[in-house]
Write a protein that holds these residues in place. Structure first.
Motif, PDB file in Angstrom:
ATOM      1  N   UNK A  24       0.825  -1.212   0.000  1.00 16.42           N
ATOM      2  CA  UNK A  24       0.000   0.000   0.000  1.00 16.42           C
ATOM      3  C   UNK A  24       0.860   1.263   0.000  1.00 16.42           C
ATOM      4  N   UNK A  25       1.938   1.251   0.768  1.00 12.71           N
ATOM      5  CA  UNK A  25       2.834   2.412   0.828  1.00 12.71           C
ATOM      6  C   UNK A  25       3.498   2.672  -0.516  1.00 12.71           C
ATOM      7  N   UNK A  26       3.761   1.632  -1.263  1.00 16.60           N
ATOM      8  CA  UNK A  26       4.413   1.770  -2.566  1.00 16.60           C
ATOM      9  C   UNK A  26       3.424   2.153  -3.662  1.00 16.60           C
ATOM     10  N   UNK A  27       2.172   1.761  -3.496  1.00 17.29           N
ATOM     11  CA  UNK A  27       1.199   1.951  -4.571  1.00 17.29           C
ATOM     12  C   UNK A  27       0.497   3.296  -4.534  1.00 17.29           C
ATOM     13  N   UNK A  28       0.456   3.947  -3.384  1.00 17.58           N
ATOM     14  CA  UNK A  28      -0.322   5.179  -3.238  1.00 17.58           C
ATOM     15  C   UNK A  28       0.543   6.273  -2.614  1.00 17.58           C
ATOM     16  N   UNK A  29       0.139   7.505  -2.833  1.00 15.52           N
ATOM     17  CA  UNK A  29       0.854   8.664  -2.289  1.00 15.52           C
ATOM     18  C   UNK A  29       0.404   8.879  -0.842  1.00 15.52           C
TER      19      UNK A  29
END
Length: 217
Positions: free
Chosen positions: A164-169
């Motif tokens: 999630x941290x990698x996929x979204x700002x």
């Protein structure tokens, strides 16, 4: 199609109209906070979000919130559940409004999700569009900040939070390292509402992927 929603059971809702001076001191109440509302329920993360919603629905403050060890399957009594929350307000009416809000949202809006229909394998993935005073304080953000509240069993949660941290700002506010009191794990992330929603979707998808292929690395 199976129903994948698992709602919390509210074990008890109680009102202390005029708390004793000793109790007010122990909970560090302000001078004008004389009334307390107490709730126990069977799913702790539902409880934390419901308390936050109460601060938006009524002029109340969360003064105590805690998960019980090992979860509701090992509760100390029939009214214990796995979570206790306490709100404070200046009048019994305000606290009643807060308790009404908690009851309404727990019974209608907040729920864990069964993973692949398994009611023993659950996740909690919630976009909070605008947090209230409780979650704002707990996560060191401004009131009204959007949050992604992400909870799952330990290994699924850690891998899915990373995704999630990698996929979204988004940025991480809290990491709930395993084991929590209820032996889960997760995180609360902050960002725009759309970014938090994207993080929630990624988290959920990754948990499902891990569950389908637990030995694939």
């Amino acid at each position: 199609m199976f129903d994948n929603k698992v709602y919390a059971n509210i074990c008890s809702l109680q009102l202390i109209s005029n708390a004793s001076d000793a109790l007010k001191e122990k909970f560090h109440l302000k001078n004008d906070q004389t009334s307390l509302g107490l709730v126990t329920l069977t799913l702790d993360d539902v409880g934390y979000v419901a308390l936050d919603e109460a601060t938006k629905a009524a002029d109340v403050t969360v003064v105590y919130a805690k998960s019980f060890y090992a979860g509701s399957d090992f509760a100390s009594g029939p009214l214990s559940g796995e979570f206790i929350g306490i709100i404070a307000g200046s009048t019994p009416e305000e606290v009643k409004s807060g308790l009404d809000s908690i009851q309404q949202i727990v019974q209608s809006t907040l729920y864990f999700e069964k993973i692949n229909g398994n009611d023993e394998h659950l996740l909690f993935a919630k976009t909070i569009s605008s947090c209230g005073t409780y979650l704002a304080k707990e996560n060191d953000v401004q009131e009204g900040q959007s949050l992604a509240y992400l909870i799952a069993p330990p290994i699924e949660a850690l891998v899915a939070v990373d995704a999630a941290l990698k996929a979204a700002d988004v940025e991480i506010c809290q990491l709930f390292s395993p084991p929590t009191e209820t032996n889960f794990a997760g995180a609360i992330l902050k960002g725009s509402q759309s970014s938090c929603a994207a993080a929630v979707d990624t988290f959920r998808d990754k948990v499902y992927q891990i569950t389908a292929h637990p030995l694939d690395y």
